[in-house]
Design a protein around this motif. Structure first.
Motif, PDB file in Angstrom:
ATOM      1  N   ALA B 126       0.982  -1.203   0.191  1.00  0.00           N
ATOM      2  CA  ALA B 126       0.120   0.062   0.092  1.00  0.00           C
ATOM      3  C   ALA B 126       0.938   1.280  -0.088  1.00  0.00           C
ATOM      4  O   ALA B 126       0.451   2.014  -0.826  1.00  0.00           O
ATOM      5  N   ARG B 127       2.028   1.040   0.648  1.00  0.00           N
ATOM      6  CA  ARG B 127       2.910   2.283   0.731  1.00  0.00           C
ATOM      7  C   ARG B 127       3.664   2.623  -0.482  1.00  0.00           C
ATOM      8  O   ARG B 127       4.065   3.724  -1.125  1.00  0.00           O
ATOM      9  N   TRP B 128       4.302   1.439  -0.917  1.00  0.00           N
ATOM     10  CA  TRP B 128       5.412   1.505  -2.000  1.00  0.00           C
ATOM     11  C   TRP B 128       5.157   0.519  -3.241  1.00  0.00           C
ATOM     12  O   TRP B 128       5.834   0.513  -3.774  1.00  0.00           O
ATOM     13  N   GLY B 129       3.852   0.259  -3.328  1.00  0.00           N
ATOM     14  CA  GLY B 129       3.575  -0.611  -4.327  1.00  0.00           C
ATOM     15  C   GLY B 129       3.704   0.074  -5.957  1.00  0.00           C
ATOM     16  O   GLY B 129       4.196  -0.655  -6.770  1.00  0.00           O
ATOM     17  N   ILE B 137      -2.538   7.949   1.287  1.00  0.00           N
ATOM     18  CA  ILE B 137      -3.197   7.753   2.471  1.00  0.00           C
ATOM     19  C   ILE B 137      -3.627   6.542   2.484  1.00  0.00           C
ATOM     20  O   ILE B 137      -3.993   6.010   1.377  1.00  0.00           O
ATOM     21  N   ALA B 138      -3.542   5.685   3.692  1.00  0.00           N
ATOM     22  CA  ALA B 138      -3.915   4.325   3.767  1.00  0.00           C
ATOM     23  C   ALA B 138      -4.762   4.383   5.182  1.00  0.00           C
ATOM     24  O   ALA B 138      -3.961   4.690   6.504  1.00  0.00           O
ATOM     25  N   LEU B 139      -5.883   4.034   5.347  1.00  0.00           N
ATOM     26  CA  LEU B 139      -6.848   3.707   6.546  1.00  0.00           C
ATOM     27  C   LEU B 139      -7.268   2.496   6.752  1.00  0.00           C
ATOM     28  O   LEU B 139      -7.525   1.897   5.691  1.00  0.00           O
ATOM     29  N   THR B 140      -7.166   1.784   7.897  1.00  0.00           N
ATOM     30  CA  THR B 140      -7.617   0.498   8.295  1.00  0.00           C
ATOM     31  C   THR B 140      -8.385   0.399   9.356  1.00  0.00           C
ATOM     32  O   THR B 140      -8.380   0.655  10.376  1.00  0.00           O
ATOM     33  N   PRO B 141      -9.833   0.056   8.923  1.00  0.00           N
ATOM     34  CA  PRO B 141     -10.926  -0.190  10.111  1.00  0.00           C
ATOM     35  C   PRO B 141     -10.954  -1.382  10.946  1.00  0.00           C
ATOM     36  O   PRO B 141     -10.474  -2.430  10.230  1.00  0.00           O
ATOM     37  N   ILE B 166      -6.398   4.741   0.208  1.00  0.00           N
ATOM     38  CA  ILE B 166      -6.652   3.458   0.221  1.00  0.00           C
ATOM     39  C   ILE B 166      -7.194   3.054   1.530  1.00  0.00           C
ATOM     40  O   ILE B 166      -6.636   3.427   2.597  1.00  0.00           O
ATOM     41  N   LEU B 167      -8.539   2.277   1.356  1.00  0.00           N
ATOM     42  CA  LEU B 167      -9.069   1.793   2.373  1.00  0.00           C
ATOM     43  C   LEU B 167      -8.510   0.283   2.665  1.00  0.00           C
ATOM     44  O   LEU B 167      -8.853  -0.629   1.937  1.00  0.00           O
ATOM     45  N   LEU B 168      -7.507   0.024   3.762  1.00  0.00           N
ATOM     46  CA  LEU B 168      -6.799  -1.179   3.697  1.00  0.00           C
ATOM     47  C   LEU B 168      -7.442  -2.089   4.806  1.00  0.00           C
ATOM     48  O   LEU B 168      -7.145  -1.900   5.773  1.00  0.00           O
ATOM     49  N   MET B 169      -8.290  -2.903   4.113  1.00  0.00           N
ATOM     50  CA  MET B 169      -9.213  -3.934   5.147  1.00  0.00           C
ATOM     51  C   MET B 169      -8.426  -5.075   5.241  1.00  0.00           C
ATOM     52  O   MET B 169      -7.435  -5.369   4.507  1.00  0.00           O
ATOM     53  N   ASP B 170      -9.030  -6.051   6.106  1.00  0.00           N
ATOM     54  CA  ASP B 170      -8.555  -7.496   5.809  1.00  0.00           C
ATOM     55  C   ASP B 170      -9.839  -8.500   5.852  1.00  0.00           C
ATOM     56  O   ASP B 170     -10.889  -7.994   6.115  1.00  0.00           O
ATOM     57  N   GLU B 171      -9.772  -9.519   5.444  1.00  0.00           N
ATOM     58  CA  GLU B 171     -10.852 -10.682   5.107  1.00  0.00           C
ATOM     59  C   GLU B 171     -11.693 -10.514   6.732  1.00  0.00           C
ATOM     60  O   GLU B 171     -12.958 -10.827   6.847  1.00  0.00           O
ATOM     61  N   VAL B 172     -10.845 -10.340   7.792  1.00  0.00           N
ATOM     62  CA  VAL B 172     -11.714 -10.615   8.985  1.00  0.00           C
ATOM     63  C   VAL B 172     -12.864  -9.509   9.121  1.00  0.00           C
ATOM     64  O   VAL B 172     -14.220  -9.849   9.379  1.00  0.00           O
ATOM     65  N   PRO B 308      -3.051   1.967  15.312  1.00  0.00           N
ATOM     66  CA  PRO B 308      -3.234   2.738  14.274  1.00  0.00           C
ATOM     67  C   PRO B 308      -4.387   2.688  13.227  1.00  0.00           C
ATOM     68  O   PRO B 308      -4.774   1.604  12.923  1.00  0.00           O
ATOM     69  N   ILE B 309      -5.036   3.582  13.146  1.00  0.00           N
ATOM     70  CA  ILE B 309      -6.175   3.657  12.100  1.00  0.00           C
ATOM     71  C   ILE B 309      -5.894   4.257  10.884  1.00  0.00           C
ATOM     72  O   ILE B 309      -6.098   3.512   9.957  1.00  0.00           O
ATOM     73  N   THR B 310      -4.781   5.348  11.054  1.00  0.00           N
ATOM     74  CA  THR B 310      -4.003   5.798   9.589  1.00  0.00           C
ATOM     75  C   THR B 310      -2.841   4.953   9.742  1.00  0.00           C
ATOM     76  O   THR B 310      -1.927   4.907  10.524  1.00  0.00           O
ATOM     77  N   ILE B 311      -2.702   4.102   8.489  1.00  0.00           N
ATOM     78  CA  ILE B 311      -1.636   3.254   8.365  1.00  0.00           C
ATOM     79  C   ILE B 311      -0.467   4.235   7.702  1.00  0.00           C
ATOM     80  O   ILE B 311       0.818   3.937   8.109  1.00  0.00           O
ATOM     81  N   TRP B 312      -0.709   4.760   6.651  1.00  0.00           N
ATOM     82  CA  TRP B 312      -0.008   5.643   5.896  1.00  0.00           C
ATOM     83  C   TRP B 312      -0.471   6.971   5.850  1.00  0.00           C
ATOM     84  O   TRP B 312      -1.656   6.861   5.410  1.00  0.00           O
TER      85      TRP B 312
END
Lengths: 176, 378
Positions: B126-129, B137-141, B166-172, B308-312
């Motif tokens: 997400a940061r360096w792709g 900016i990347a946010l993780t709920p 980027i809304l950086l979510m995960d499967e959970v 962290p809610i904001t990852i980047w």
């Protein structure tokens, strides 16, 4: 008190929907609930599990680790998903599919003719998930009867309300 | 008035997008993000929006960039394999400063990996792709209600800073269903407005900025004409090949975000007031940590969670402060260890930083975390 349930079987049996309905019934009762699932990449067949946690307090971790009740609706699920059920818990099986009970489990087992009842009383195996819900609610009292009926009716296609309500009642009647 | 629902994280993202005014989705469905496309396909046409299933992931980010240029709020959603394909145009949106919201519901990778299993392995991607110096900016709920809130915030930040979010979510989080209370109608949710030019169209310079460093962005078709390019450009929007132009452009793309970290970076502290030890975790991985912290405290270990809610951009200030407060930090993430390297960089040896990476297709349980807390913080 947090209650943890696992509904397992094979893909296509409607167990994810059953989990959703149970969690929605808990919300209707004013409780908190989380439903989660895991499944393989297949659309049908393969093992499927749907997990529900119900509590009066905030639930953080969404996966079941200490189930109070496990429903198994296939022989494979009976092999795969019962390991962490303690002997204080309850195992419910669909007797049409589960012939061999897990030997490790020494607690209370209810072998219920869930799919058999769906076929003979309602003409279709697809009501098995709703019948199973009726049995689980009757057995545990986790949610009120009014809420489970309301939650089922909120989710099923129009025109099938009556038969689904009957399925809930049939499920309840399997618990003597 | 509000309604109480049991929704998946993915469905809450859809509600957040609609609430924020999203009117265009271009996508290519992929597990475990598919419900986002599925629900927006049903809902967007009913509110005057457009849903297009494109021929692939690259085309879908191309479509949302184009739609954003016409003034629309836009979204695309994907998972790791698709996010890899989107990287080239993500860089384009960074340099051309086009607001877009990209959802990545992470699954186990690399490549096709484990399509239905949770992971947080795309933190560094997400940061360096995308290549080159760039900032985004990347946010993780961490919950279903937060999926709704952070989607709205993603639009606010994307429009304000003209940057991909980027809304950086995960499967959970994407697939779990949880209680959420939503307003009956979204009219009262503040709609982020893109800055508009105050000059006449003939005087318009597309990338001229004020002290905010964010240029105005009139919609295509409004009479303001401008040139959009992935080449380094000056304030006119046309390519410029001088060293000075590159330095000026690069600095501005950095500074427009990094001058505003207090506005962008959000971190939750859970039971940190008297904590002697901290677990850093985010998204789905953090869910077990709340419980493990409570269990550890019952055994007398003064531990808290920093989420962290904001990852980047990285929460540099917060992690530095943390290093001055606790005796030992453990970073728990659902990968071999990615975010931990940033924590270690900033903590710079002041206190020990231990990595607890989990990459076995399942989130760590509260019991496993409690064990790790006891073992690490003894």
């Amino acid at each position: 008190m947090k209650q943890e349930l696992r509904l397992s079987g094979s893909g296509g049996q409607g167990l994810i929907l059953a989990g959703i309905i149970l969690a929605e019934a808990a919300l209707l009762d004013g409780k908190l609930a989380i439903q989660s699932q895991s499944y393989g990449p297949e659309a049908r067949g393969g093992s499927s599990k749907s997990e529900v946690m119900i509590s009066d307090e905030e639930i953080y971790f969404p996966k079941v680790t200490k189930p109070n009740l496990v429903l198994v609706m296939s022989q494979e699920a009976a092999k795969k998903y019962v390991d962490d059920l303690s002997d204080a818990g309850v195992l419910v099986t669909d007797s049409l599919f589960v012939k061999d009970l897990p030997t490790s489990f020494k607690g209370k087992v209810y072998e219920l003719p869930i799919t058999h009842t769906a076929k003979t009383e309602l003409g279709k195996a697809l009501f098995a998930n709703i019948i199973a819900l009726g049995s689980i609610v009757k057995l545990t009292g986790l949610v009120t009867e009014a809420s489970i009926i309301k939650a089922v009716l909120n989710r099923v296609p129009k025109g099938t309300e009556e038969v689904n309500e009957k399925a809930i009642k049939l499920g309840m009647s399997l618990i003597k | 008035m509000s309604r109480i629902l049991l929704l998946q994280g993915n469905q809450a993202v859809v509600e957040g997008a609609i609430a924020a005014g999203c009117k265009f989705f271009g996508g290519y469905p992929i597990t475990p993000s598919t419900e986002i496309a599925e629900d927006l396909a049903k809902k967007l046409p009913k509110i005057g929006g457009k849903f297009i299933q494109m021929e692939d992931e690259i085309a879908s980010i191309g479509a949302v960039i184009g739609a954003s240029l016409t003034g629309k709020k836009v979204m695309t959603a994907t998972s790791g394999p698709g996010f890899s394909l989107k990287q080239e145009l993500l860089g384009y949106a960074c340099i051309a400063e086009i607001p877009i919201v990209i959802v990545n519901v992470q699954r186990v990778g690399p490549s096709t990996g484990q399509p239905t299993s949770p992971s947080q392995g795309d933190i560094m991607q997400a940061r360096w792709g995308t290549h080159g110096d760039h900032w985004l900016i990347a946010l993780t709920p961490g919950s279903v209600p937060e999926c709704f809130e952070l989607t709205i915030r993603a639009y606010a930040l994307s429009e304000k800073y003209r940057v991909p979010v980027i809304l950086l979510m995960d499967e959970v989080i994407g697939h779990m269903r949880e209680k959420i209370e939503l307003p009956d109608n979204y009219d009262e949710i503040p709609q982020p407005e893109r800055k508009q030019p105050t000059c006449k169209p003939e005087d318009f310079k597309a990338y001229a900025t004020d002290e905010s460093l964010v240029p105005a962005m009139p919609p295509f078709g409004s009479g303001y004409r401008w040139h959009v390019t992935g080449l380094v450009h000056d304030e006119t929007g046309f390519p410029k090949g001088t060293p000075a132009a590159t330095v000026e452009s690069t600095n501005r793309l950095h500074d427009k975000l990094y001058n505003n970290l207090d506005d962008i970076v959000e971190v939750e502290n859970f039971k940190m007031d008297d904590a002697e030890y901290a677990v850093v975790a985010f998204g789905g991985a953090a869910r077990a940590v709340y419980e493990a912290v409570n269990m550890a405290r019952a055994e007398g270990i003064k531990v808290g969670l920093v989420r962290p809610i904001t990852i980047w951009p990285f929460a540099e200030k917060q992690m530095k402060a943390l290093a001055g407060k606790v005796k030992h930090i453990m970073v728990h993430e659902l990968n071999y260890g990615q975010y931990v390297e940033e924590v270690q960089r900033v903590v710079a040896g002041k206190v020990p930083v231990t990595s607890y990476g989990v990459y076995n297709n399942e989130p760590a349980t509260p019991e496993e975390l409690l064990e790790k807390i006891k073992e690490t913080f003894k």
